[in-house]
Design an enzyme around this catalytic site. Structure first.
Site, PDB file in Angstrom:
ATOM      1  CG  ASP A  48      -2.211   0.741   1.045  1.00  0.00           C
ATOM      2  OD1 ASP A  48      -2.220   1.785   0.415  1.00  0.00           O
ATOM      3  OD2 ASP A  48      -3.188   0.097   1.470  1.00  0.00           O
ATOM      4  CB  VAL A  58      -1.196  -0.432  -7.802  1.00  0.00           C
ATOM      5  CG1 VAL A  58      -1.296  -1.273  -6.723  1.00  0.00           C
ATOM      6  CG2 VAL A  58      -2.401   0.203  -8.169  1.00  0.00           C
ATOM      7  CG  ASN A  92      -8.597  -4.376  -2.142  1.00  0.00           C
ATOM      8  OD1 ASN A  92      -9.729  -4.394  -2.285  1.00  0.00           O
ATOM      9  ND2 ASN A  92      -7.894  -3.473  -1.338  1.00  0.00           N
ATOM     10  CE1 TYR A 107     -14.448   1.535  -8.683  1.00  0.00           C
ATOM     11  CE2 TYR A 107     -16.653   0.980  -9.070  1.00  0.00           C
ATOM     12  CZ  TYR A 107     -15.500   0.923  -8.159  1.00  0.00           C
ATOM     13  OH  TYR A 107     -15.486  -0.120  -7.334  1.00  0.00           O
ATOM     14  CE  LYS A 151     -12.994  -1.533  -9.500  1.00  0.00           C
ATOM     15  NZ  LYS A 151     -11.778  -2.330  -8.715  1.00  0.00           N
ATOM     16  CB  THR A 175     -19.276   3.102  -0.437  1.00  0.00           C
ATOM     17  OG1 THR A 175     -18.835   2.582   0.956  1.00  0.00           O
ATOM     18  CG2 THR A 175     -18.483   2.188  -1.454  1.00  0.00           C
TER      19      THR A 175
END
Length: 253
Positions: free
Chosen positions: A46, A70, A96, A161, A165, A199
Site C-alpha cells: 500500500d 500499483v 484490491n 470506474y 471494472k 462509499t
C-alpha cells in the site's frame, strides 16, 4: 477416487505467501487479516505507510508492509522480487487497490478517466504480470482480482470506474485461459455496496438490496479466502458476486 482433504485443510494457507494491494484499510485490510488467520504470510502492499506498518505490527511476524504504488512498474518488480527473495514464492495475489470518481459525461475530464484507469486497470495488469514468473516456477498460484458489480452493468456518472471494472473482469478471463496450463488460477470478485471510505458519500437506503443491509468488508472475507485456497482448486476464470443480491432482481422504482 482420491479422497478430498477435510474442509479445514482445504482452507489452510500455512506456509504460503500472499500479497494484498490496498491492504492497509477497508476490503484490503479484511483480506489481509483473513488470509493471515488462515496461516499465510501476508505482504500488506500500500501507499499508506502509517496504516500499513501499524497493521503489520499488530499481526506479528507473519505480516509485513511494502510501499507499493500499483501504477509503478518498477515498484511492482521490487516488491515481488523482495517477497520471493525473503519468502521463496508468491502463492497468492489479491489485486484490491482501486479508486473511483464520478461526473456527468460532458464534465468527465480526461484527467479523471486516466486516473481511474491507471490505478484500477494498469495497476491490476502490472500486478498480475509481476507475479506470473514466480508462480510459473512454483507450478501453482491464485490471483484474485477485485472488480465490482459495476463490472457487470452500467452506472451513471461512474464512467471511468465502470469501464475499469469491466476491464478487470475481461483481463481476469484472458489470463485464466493463458495461465491455466501453468497451474495458475485467476478469478474476479464483484462486491456490491460495501461500507468503506470509498462509499461514504453514498446512501445505501437508495439501493435495492434483498438482504436489506449494506455490506461490510468482512462480507468478502470468505470469498477471498475461498479463491486463495485449495477449496477452489478447480475454479478459474469465474466471477463471484458478493452484493447481498442487488444484481439479481429488477430495481424498484
Amino acid at each position: 477416487m482420491t479422497r478430498r482433504p477435510a474442509a479445514a485443510a482445504l482452507l489452510d494457507l500455512a506456509g504460503r505467501t500472499a500479497i494484498v494491494t490496498g491492504g492497509a484499510r477497508g476490503i484490503g485490510e479484511t483480506s489481509v487479516r483473513t488470509l493471515h488467520d488462515a496461516g499465510a504470510h501476508v505482504v500488506i502492499a500500500d501507499v499508506l505507510a502509517d496504516e500499513g506498518r501499524a497493521l503489520a505490527g499488530a499481526l506479528g511476524e507473519r505480516a509485513s508492509w511494502a510501499d507499493l504504488d500499483v501504477t509503478d512498474e518498477a515498484a511492482w518488480d521490487r516488491v515481488v522480487g523482495e517477497t520471493v527473495a525473503g519468502r521463496g514464492a508468491v502463492d497468492v495475489l489479491v489485486n484490491n487497490a482501486g479508486i473511483a470518481n464520478a461526473a456527468p459525461v460532458e464534465h468527465f475530464t480526461l484527467a479523471k478517466w486516466e486516473a481511474v484507469m491507471r490505478v484500477n486497470v494498469t495497476g491490476t495488469f502490472l500486478g498480475c504480470r509481476a507475479v506470473v514468473p514466480p508462480m510459473k516456477a512454483a507450478g501453482r498460484g491464485s490471483i484474485v482480482n477485485v472488480s465490482s458489480v459495476e463490472g457487470l452493468f452500467g452506472s451513471p456518472h461512474l464512467h471511468g470506474y465502470t469501464a475499469s471494472k469491466f476491464a478487470v473482469r475481461g483481463l481476469t478471463k484472458s489470463l485464466a485461459v493463458e495461465l491455466g496450463p501453468s497451474g495458475i488460477r485467476v478469478n474476479s470478485v464483484h462486491p456490491g455496496f460495501i461500507d468503506t471510505a470509498m462509499t461514504a458519500r453514498i446512501d445505501p437506503g437508495r439501493l435495492d438490496i434483498p438482504l436489506a443491509r449494506p455490506g461490510v468488508p468482512d462480507d468478502l472475507a470468505g470469498t477471498v479466502l475461498y479463491l486463495a485456497s485449495d477449496a477452489s482448486s478447480y475454479v478459474t476464470g469465474t466471477e463471484l458476486v458478493v452484493d447481498g443480491g442487488m444484481t439479481t432482481g429488477i430495481p424498484h422504482k
